[in-house]
Design a protein around this motif. Structure first.
Motif, PDB file in Angstrom:
ATOM      1  N   ALA A   1       1.115  -1.313  -0.042  1.00 58.04           N
ATOM      2  CA  ALA A   1      -0.001  -0.078  -0.016  1.00 58.04           C
ATOM      3  C   ALA A   1       0.817   1.312   0.031  1.00 58.04           C
ATOM      4  O   ALA A   1       0.564   2.311  -0.643  1.00 58.04           O
TER       5      ALA A   1
ATOM      6  N   GLU B   1       1.087   4.541  -2.449  1.00 58.01           N
ATOM      7  CA  GLU B   1       0.862   6.028  -2.286  1.00 58.01           C
ATOM      8  C   GLU B   1       2.022   6.819  -3.150  1.00 58.01           C
ATOM      9  O   GLU B   1       1.595   8.000  -3.535  1.00 58.01           O
TER      10      GLU B   1
ATOM     11  N   GLU C   1      -4.538  12.980   4.119  1.00 55.75           N
ATOM     12  CA  GLU C   1      -4.642  12.023   5.205  1.00 55.75           C
ATOM     13  C   GLU C   1      -4.647  12.493   6.540  1.00 55.75           C
ATOM     14  O   GLU C   1      -5.047  12.103   7.525  1.00 55.75           O
TER      15      GLU C   1
ATOM     16  N   SER D   1     -11.560   4.052   8.727  1.00 50.93           N
ATOM     17  CA  SER D   1     -11.538   3.225   7.490  1.00 50.93           C
ATOM     18  C   SER D   1     -12.162   3.975   6.123  1.00 50.93           C
ATOM     19  O   SER D   1     -11.834   3.788   5.071  1.00 50.93           O
TER      20      SER D   1
ATOM     21  N   THR E   1      -9.843   5.655   3.150  1.00 50.99           N
ATOM     22  CA  THR E   1      -9.314   5.097   1.976  1.00 50.99           C
ATOM     23  C   THR E   1     -10.268   5.331   0.684  1.00 50.99           C
ATOM     24  O   THR E   1      -9.829   5.230  -0.340  1.00 50.99           O
TER      25      THR E   1
END
Length: 334
Positions: free
Chosen positions: A245, A249, A276, A284, A287
């Motif tokens: 992940a 980014e 972010e 959650s 995302t």
């Protein structure tokens, strides 16, 4: 969906206003923004620049760049905490380890092209992830914590927030101008040729495989520099640093900022890290929201923020000819 690059618009001379703005932002940022937040942006911007060098200018899409960021972070943390090395040597050790890993991964990956190249980098990065899970010195799921910042060159205390901030800023600027110099060198022009038309570059006599490998190692080293710096900033290393992940980014920051541009990765890092930070309270849902923002940026700004601004500026310079007047003959610039 085809993603366009705006490298041609970004490969002009690095103009003085842009450099002055970047320096002013860096020097004055601690007066308005929490230094740790800015240091996080610099680390991820450097990481995104490393990915952009590989994909934006050489056309090699890597899905496993977190392996270099994370491996360097672990090596730096171990060197500083367990071996007692000073921070500058710890960073060099981490960067060197990432470059060596890049050499090994690159030799295997560049034998394939397109999606196969990307899948090889992802598979090898997952191997690095599982090694970090099993290796005793990494701390497994607990990670490495309490990593000391130490004294830079033996007398600059990096526990001082401003000293640490300007040290990270210096590393970021070094990486930024290194990428700029690479891209604008004859080596960088060959990379552009390989990206645009690899068979033609081969027909001109260039050793394409060697250029790809060198670029891969340089990109891995820059990603390692970002990971080593991040380790000293946050004084910890976790499995997140080598997770796939995190590679995503880098892709997100580069595409949002502008693929194949010089300032794009920095702008993308500012946007993504800021989002972010401010959306962290949503748990959650972050995302999902980030995915929607990414889709909106790709559909609206196909060349990224910086690439779109470059295109708009270029269009304004092209003035339409008045009706009834003959167009002036076009002459080549000196």
């Amino acid at each position: 969906m085809t993603l366009t690059t705006s490298s041609d618009a970004s490969l002009h001379r690095l103009r003085a206003p842009g450099v002055a703005l970047l320096l002013a932002l860096g020097l004055l940022a601690p007066l308005a923004v929490y230094p740790v937040f800015m240091m996080k942006i610099y680390c991820f911007a450097l990481f995104a620049m490393a990915f952009n060098l590989l994909f934006g200018f050489a056309g090699l899409m890597s899905f496993g760049h977190a392996a270099f960021l994370g491996s360097s972070a672990y090596v730096t943390g171990y060197a500083v905490k367990s071996l007692g090395l000073p921070p500058e040597l710890g960073i060099l050790a981490g960067t060197g380890a990432a470059a060596l890993l890049g050499l090994g991964v690159g030799r295997l990956a560049i034998r394939r092209e397109g999606i196969y190249f990307s899948m090889v980098t992802l598979a090898l990065a997952q191997m690095v992830y599982f090694i970090c899970v099993q290796a005793p010195f990494t701390g497994s799921e607990d990670g490495m914590q309490g990593i000391p910042r130490g004294r830079l060159f033996g007398f600059i205390d990096l526990d001082n927030m401003l000293a640490m901030y300007y040290f990270v800023l210096a590393i970021f600027l070094f990486g930024f101008f290194a990428v700029y110099r690479i891209v604008h060198s004859p080596f960088g022009q060959v990379l552009k040729a390989i990206r645009e038309n690899e068979p033609r570059a081969i027909s001109l006599g260039y050793d394409v495989q060697r250029y790809k490998l060198v670029t891969f190692v340089l990109s891995a080293g820059l990603a390692g520099l970002a990971g080593a710096t991040k380790t000293l900033v946050f004084q910890l290393v976790t499995l997140t640093d080598v997770h796939w992940a995190t590679s995503g980014e880098a892709v997100l920051m580069t595409l949002v900022g502008g693929l194949g541009t010089i300032f794009g990765p920095f702008v993308g890092a500012v946007v993504v890290v800021s989002l972010e930070h401010h959306l962290a309270g949503l748990g959650s849902w972050v995302t999902l929201i980030m995915g929607l923002i990414f889709m909106a940026c790709v559909l609206t700004f196909r060349e990224g923020i910086v690439g779109t601004l470059n295109s708009l500026r270029h269009r304004r310079k092209v003035q339409p000819q008045p009706q009834g007047m003959a167009a002036a003959p076009v002459t080549a610039e000196a």
